[in-house]
Design an enzyme around this catalytic site. Structure first.
Site, mmCIF file in Angstrom:
data_model
loop_
_atom_site.group_PDB
_atom_site.id
_atom_site.type_symbol
_atom_site.label_atom_id
_atom_site.label_comp_id
_atom_site.label_asym_id
_atom_site.label_seq_id
_atom_site.Cartn_x
_atom_site.Cartn_y
_atom_site.Cartn_z
ATOM 1 N N HIS A 134 0.831 -1.276 -0.117
ATOM 2 C CA HIS A 134 0.119 0.056 0.063
ATOM 3 C C HIS A 134 0.908 1.386 -0.075
ATOM 4 C CE1 HIS A 134 -3.765 -2.149 0.451
ATOM 5 N NE2 HIS A 134 -3.310 -2.790 1.696
ATOM 6 N N ASP B 269 -2.722 -10.771 -2.487
ATOM 7 C CA ASP B 269 -3.250 -10.037 -1.241
ATOM 8 C C ASP B 269 -4.662 -9.950 -1.317
ATOM 9 O OD1 ASP B 269 -2.105 -8.804 1.536
ATOM 10 O OD2 ASP B 269 -3.889 -7.907 0.753
ATOM 11 N N HIS C 152 -6.214 -7.212 -0.564
ATOM 12 C CA HIS C 152 -6.610 -5.866 -0.825
ATOM 13 C C HIS C 152 -5.593 -5.660 -1.936
ATOM 14 C CE1 HIS C 152 -6.562 -6.434 3.545
ATOM 15 N NE2 HIS C 152 -7.623 -5.732 3.588
ATOM 16 N N ASP D 160 -4.589 -12.981 3.139
ATOM 17 C CA ASP D 160 -5.516 -12.222 3.893
ATOM 18 C C ASP D 160 -6.841 -12.687 3.046
ATOM 19 O OD1 ASP D 160 -4.525 -10.629 2.065
ATOM 20 O OD2 ASP D 160 -4.301 -8.909 3.655
HETATM 21 ZN ZN LIG Z 1 -4.063 -7.352 2.689
#
Ligand SMILES: [Zn+2]
Length: 295
Positions: free
Chosen positions: A115, A152, A154, A233
């Protein structure tokens, strides 16, 4: 990150314990991560950001008072060391794989990196380890084409921010949408394959999307090395997302990536830990990932 935060030191402890208990750890060659050279960090981040973050983290390390960089990203006295070793691990792994010392490497690092944008820390991330390593392979390692695979839950907005429209890099990912950080639709560049998937999507649907959308682009691109943002995740037991992957899915995805690497990239893969917050599911999923890489 502070008490009760999911991005906790126990994450690496759980992985280590599981590797020990399963015997898998004894089959791996271990290296301690060196501190990153800030010149290499600058391959992915702006000089202003690198200098400002270093100054801030040095101050926090000196006076011990945690500082919040965004609502869920805090720096503590140990953060400077952790982020320098995270980026240092990714670069050292890249150097070792490029030198032919190993076919592939996994960096058990935290905090995660995907991120972190060119100029901003966010979402538990400070330095974008995978983007730094990918750029290192191109700018210092003599390669001309590398792929980044991000699995991931996200969206890797930071990596996209850094590598969008860098035609030497192909980035493929899936991510739950809607979910933090809300980016990825539409993609920021033609070198991105972004697959947003709705909550409660399970492994078979993810596998079909990968075969349909990632594989043809990876095959056509013929990467000379592959970098993985290995977040776990999307596991069905993970509380930060609502996807339904299990260990067998991570095994399958890793094998697909490895097949491309063996065909086009002399097997060269550097994988860096990103998310994964249910400690048991994280440890089992990392083991599944490593079993394939180490086979
Ligand atoms: Zn993540």
């Amino acid at each position: 990150m502070g008490r009760g935060h999911p991005e906790s030191p126990q994450r690496l402890g759980a992985i280590e314990d599981h590797l020990l208990a399963t015997g898998l750890g004894a089959t791996l060659t271990r290296r301690d991560a060196p501190l990153a050279d800030l010149k290499h960090v600058g391959f992915a981040h702006s000089a202003g950001y690198v200098n400002e973050l270093r100054d801030l983290l040095e101050e926090v390390a000196r006076n011990g008072t945690p500082r919040a960089l965004d609502p869920d990203t805090s720096a503590s006295a140990g953060t400077l060391n952790a982020v320098l070793r995270g980026a240092g691990a990714a670069v050292a792994a890249t150097q070792a794989v490029l030198a032919g010392e190993f076919d592939n490497a996994f960096c058990a690092v935290r905090p995660p990196g995907h991120h972190a944008t060119r100029g901003r820390a966010m979402g538990f991330c400070f330095f974008n380890n995978v983007a730094i390593a990918a750029r290192y392979a191109l700018d210092a390692g003599g390669l001309t084409r590398v792929a980044i695979v991000d699995f991931d839950v996200h969206h890797g907005n930071g990596t996209e921010d850094i590598v969008a429209n860098d035609e030497r890099i192909l980035m493929v990912s899936y991510f739950q949408h809607p979910l933090y950080p809300g980016s990825g639709v539409p993609p920021l560049g033609t070198n991105m394959v972004n697959l947003p998937v709705p909550p409660y999507t399970k492994g078979p649907a993810i596998r079909a999307l990968i075969d349909q959308h990632w594989m043809p682009r990876l095959e056509a691109f013929r990467p000379e090395m592959i970098f993985i943002s290995a977040g776990f995740d999307a596991h069905r037991e993970d509380g930060l997302g609502q996807l339904g992957l299990v260990e067998a899915d991570y095994e399958w995805i890793t094998q697909r990536i490895k097949d491309v690497a063996l065909k086009h990239a002399k097997g060269r893969i550097v994988s860096c830990l990103e998310g994964g917050y249910n400690l048991s599911a994280l440890a089992r999923s990392v083991a599944a990932h490593l079993r394939v890489l180490n086979a």
